[in-house]
Design a protein around this motif. Structure first.
Motif, PDB file in Angstrom:
ATOM      1  N   ILE A  75      21.569  49.470  14.418  1.00  0.00           N
ATOM      2  CA  ILE A  75      22.712  50.084  15.088  1.00  0.00           C
ATOM      3  C   ILE A  75      22.975  49.499  16.480  1.00  0.00           C
ATOM      4  O   ILE A  75      24.110  49.194  16.845  1.00  0.00           O
ATOM      5  CB  ILE A  75      22.505  51.605  15.199  1.00  0.00           C
ATOM      6  CG1 ILE A  75      22.434  52.225  13.792  1.00  0.00           C
ATOM      7  CG2 ILE A  75      23.629  52.246  16.013  1.00  0.00           C
ATOM      8  CD1 ILE A  75      23.692  52.059  12.982  1.00  0.00           C
ATOM      9  N   TYR A  76      21.917  49.310  17.286  1.00  0.00           N
ATOM     10  CA  TYR A  76      22.132  48.908  18.674  1.00  0.00           C
ATOM     11  C   TYR A  76      22.581  47.456  18.814  1.00  0.00           C
ATOM     12  O   TYR A  76      22.994  47.042  19.902  1.00  0.00           O
ATOM     13  CB  TYR A  76      20.861  49.145  19.495  1.00  0.00           C
ATOM     14  CG  TYR A  76      20.653  50.606  19.801  1.00  0.00           C
ATOM     15  CD1 TYR A  76      21.395  51.243  20.801  1.00  0.00           C
ATOM     16  CD2 TYR A  76      19.747  51.364  19.079  1.00  0.00           C
ATOM     17  CE1 TYR A  76      21.231  52.587  21.077  1.00  0.00           C
ATOM     18  CE2 TYR A  76      19.577  52.715  19.352  1.00  0.00           C
ATOM     19  CZ  TYR A  76      20.313  53.316  20.349  1.00  0.00           C
ATOM     20  OH  TYR A  76      20.148  54.663  20.612  1.00  0.00           O
ATOM     21  N   ASP A  77      22.530  46.681  17.750  1.00  0.00           N
ATOM     22  CA  ASP A  77      23.012  45.304  17.800  1.00  0.00           C
ATOM     23  C   ASP A  77      24.487  45.196  17.432  1.00  0.00           C
ATOM     24  O   ASP A  77      25.072  44.119  17.499  1.00  0.00           O
ATOM     25  CB  ASP A  77      22.196  44.418  16.842  1.00  0.00           C
ATOM     26  CG  ASP A  77      20.767  44.222  17.328  1.00  0.00           C
ATOM     27  OD1 ASP A  77      20.549  44.362  18.549  1.00  0.00           O
ATOM     28  OD2 ASP A  77      19.891  43.939  16.508  1.00  0.00           O
ATOM     29  N   LEU A  78      25.102  46.318  17.048  1.00  0.00           N
ATOM     30  CA  LEU A  78      26.498  46.297  16.641  1.00  0.00           C
ATOM     31  C   LEU A  78      27.420  46.378  17.857  1.00  0.00           C
ATOM     32  O   LEU A  78      27.039  46.893  18.900  1.00  0.00           O
ATOM     33  CB  LEU A  78      26.786  47.480  15.712  1.00  0.00           C
ATOM     34  CG  LEU A  78      25.992  47.545  14.407  1.00  0.00           C
ATOM     35  CD1 LEU A  78      26.385  48.811  13.645  1.00  0.00           C
ATOM     36  CD2 LEU A  78      26.249  46.323  13.555  1.00  0.00           C
ATOM     37  N   SER A  81      32.259  49.659  19.276  1.00  0.00           N
ATOM     38  CA  SER A  81      33.194  50.411  18.429  1.00  0.00           C
ATOM     39  C   SER A  81      32.575  50.720  17.071  1.00  0.00           C
ATOM     40  O   SER A  81      32.704  51.836  16.563  1.00  0.00           O
ATOM     41  CB  SER A  81      34.494  49.620  18.242  1.00  0.00           C
ATOM     42  OG  SER A  81      34.239  48.357  17.648  1.00  0.00           O
ATOM     43  N   ARG A  82      31.881  49.741  16.476  1.00  0.00           N
ATOM     44  CA  ARG A  82      31.235  49.964  15.181  1.00  0.00           C
ATOM     45  C   ARG A  82      30.037  50.887  15.336  1.00  0.00           C
ATOM     46  O   ARG A  82      29.797  51.752  14.492  1.00  0.00           O
ATOM     47  CB  ARG A  82      30.815  48.626  14.562  1.00  0.00           C
ATOM     48  CG  ARG A  82      30.060  48.766  13.241  1.00  0.00           C
ATOM     49  CD  ARG A  82      30.944  49.363  12.168  1.00  0.00           C
ATOM     50  NE  ARG A  82      31.884  48.375  11.643  1.00  0.00           N
ATOM     51  CZ  ARG A  82      32.991  48.677  11.006  1.00  0.00           C
ATOM     52  NH1 ARG A  82      33.324  49.945  10.836  1.00  0.00           N
ATOM     53  NH2 ARG A  82      33.789  47.734  10.543  1.00  0.00           N
ATOM     54  N   ARG A  83      29.282  50.720  16.418  1.00  0.00           N
ATOM     55  CA  ARG A  83      28.118  51.583  16.647  1.00  0.00           C
ATOM     56  C   ARG A  83      28.549  53.037  16.777  1.00  0.00           C
ATOM     57  O   ARG A  83      27.945  53.929  16.171  1.00  0.00           O
ATOM     58  CB  ARG A  83      27.382  51.118  17.908  1.00  0.00           C
ATOM     59  CG  ARG A  83      26.125  51.917  18.214  1.00  0.00           C
ATOM     60  CD  ARG A  83      25.315  51.257  19.310  1.00  0.00           C
ATOM     61  NE  ARG A  83      26.010  51.204  20.581  1.00  0.00           N
ATOM     62  CZ  ARG A  83      26.417  50.106  21.195  1.00  0.00           C
ATOM     63  NH1 ARG A  83      26.211  48.918  20.626  1.00  0.00           N
ATOM     64  NH2 ARG A  83      27.034  50.159  22.361  1.00  0.00           N
ATOM     65  N   ASN A  84      29.593  53.294  17.542  1.00  0.00           N
ATOM     66  CA  ASN A  84      30.079  54.666  17.699  1.00  0.00           C
ATOM     67  C   ASN A  84      30.595  55.230  16.382  1.00  0.00           C
ATOM     68  O   ASN A  84      30.416  56.417  16.090  1.00  0.00           O
ATOM     69  CB  ASN A  84      31.178  54.701  18.758  1.00  0.00           C
ATOM     70  CG  ASN A  84      30.650  54.441  20.153  1.00  0.00           C
ATOM     71  OD1 ASN A  84      29.466  54.660  20.424  1.00  0.00           O
ATOM     72  ND2 ASN A  84      31.510  53.946  21.030  1.00  0.00           N
TER      73      ASN A  84
END
Length: 206
Positions: A75-78, A81-84
């Motif tokens: 997740i943290y590498d996204l 906007s995609r992570r949220n």
């Protein structure tokens, strides 16, 4: 899933099945070689497990093959906007660094059965398979590393998959992080075309 359900049986792809069936040919040399030669080694070393659908009334004919393995989305590498968006569809109280998924590593339909929607049926089967209560592990997403070709990307988009990264450069840094700022700048100036694109589908959308 009409054709597969009505006409086929699911089997683990084994050496015995390969030896008794007609050679599996899908028209893609890389896929053909994998399922004819390399899939068993992949299973043996627990790098993926391959399955096939065979005709009920002609067990020597393989209709489709696929390989699945465990995977996750970091997740943290996204991009933010995609992570949220990912956090928005999962449990925000448990903001994990990775979310579990099943990787559909390979999927191919025999040439003689192409154009009948069987590839879509296989994807539907896999998604429902991993949503089943009898599944032994948590699995939220289906993930594919699709060939970066318009017809392949369209196939997965048609089946409910979305690019994990809107931009190829973000995916390039995700899969192969630059070693320093100089390399980062060089790759931004001269972006490479990726051979594959990561795509995902939320199993709970089914």
């Amino acid at each position: 899933m009409a054709f597969l359900e009505e006409n086929c049986v699911l089997n683990i792809l084994t050496d015995g099945i390969l030896s008794e069936c007609h050679p599996f040919v899908c028209g893609d040399d890389d896929m053909d070689e994998f399922f004819q030669k390399d899939a068993l080694d992949s299973s043996r070393y627990r790098m993926g497990k391959s399955y096939c659908f065979r005709m009920k009334d002609d067990s020597q004919t393989i209709v489709a093959c696929f390989t699945v393995s465990n995977d996750s989305i970091r997740i943290y590498d996204l991009p933010s906007s995609r992570r949220n968006a990912m956090w928005g569809i999962t449990n925000r109280e448990k903001m994990l660094t990775r979310y579990p998924g099943v990787l559909v590593g390979r999927l191919a339909v025999a040439s003689q059965f192409s154009g009948k929607g069987i590839g879509s049926e296989v994807l539907d089967f896999i998604r429902m398979w991993f949503l089943d209560e009898s599944n032994k592990t948590g699995c939220r997403f289906a993930i594919v590393d699709a060939k970066n070709e318009p017809d392949v990307l369209h196939f997965y988009e048609h089946n409910g998959f979305k690019p994990l990264f809107p931009r190829e450069i973000d995916e390039d840094f995700y899969t192969k992080p630059p070693k320093d700022d100089e390399e980062r700048e060089e790759r931004i100036k001269n972006p490479r075309k990726l051979r594959t694109r990561l795509m995902f589908s939320d199993l709970l959308d089914e």
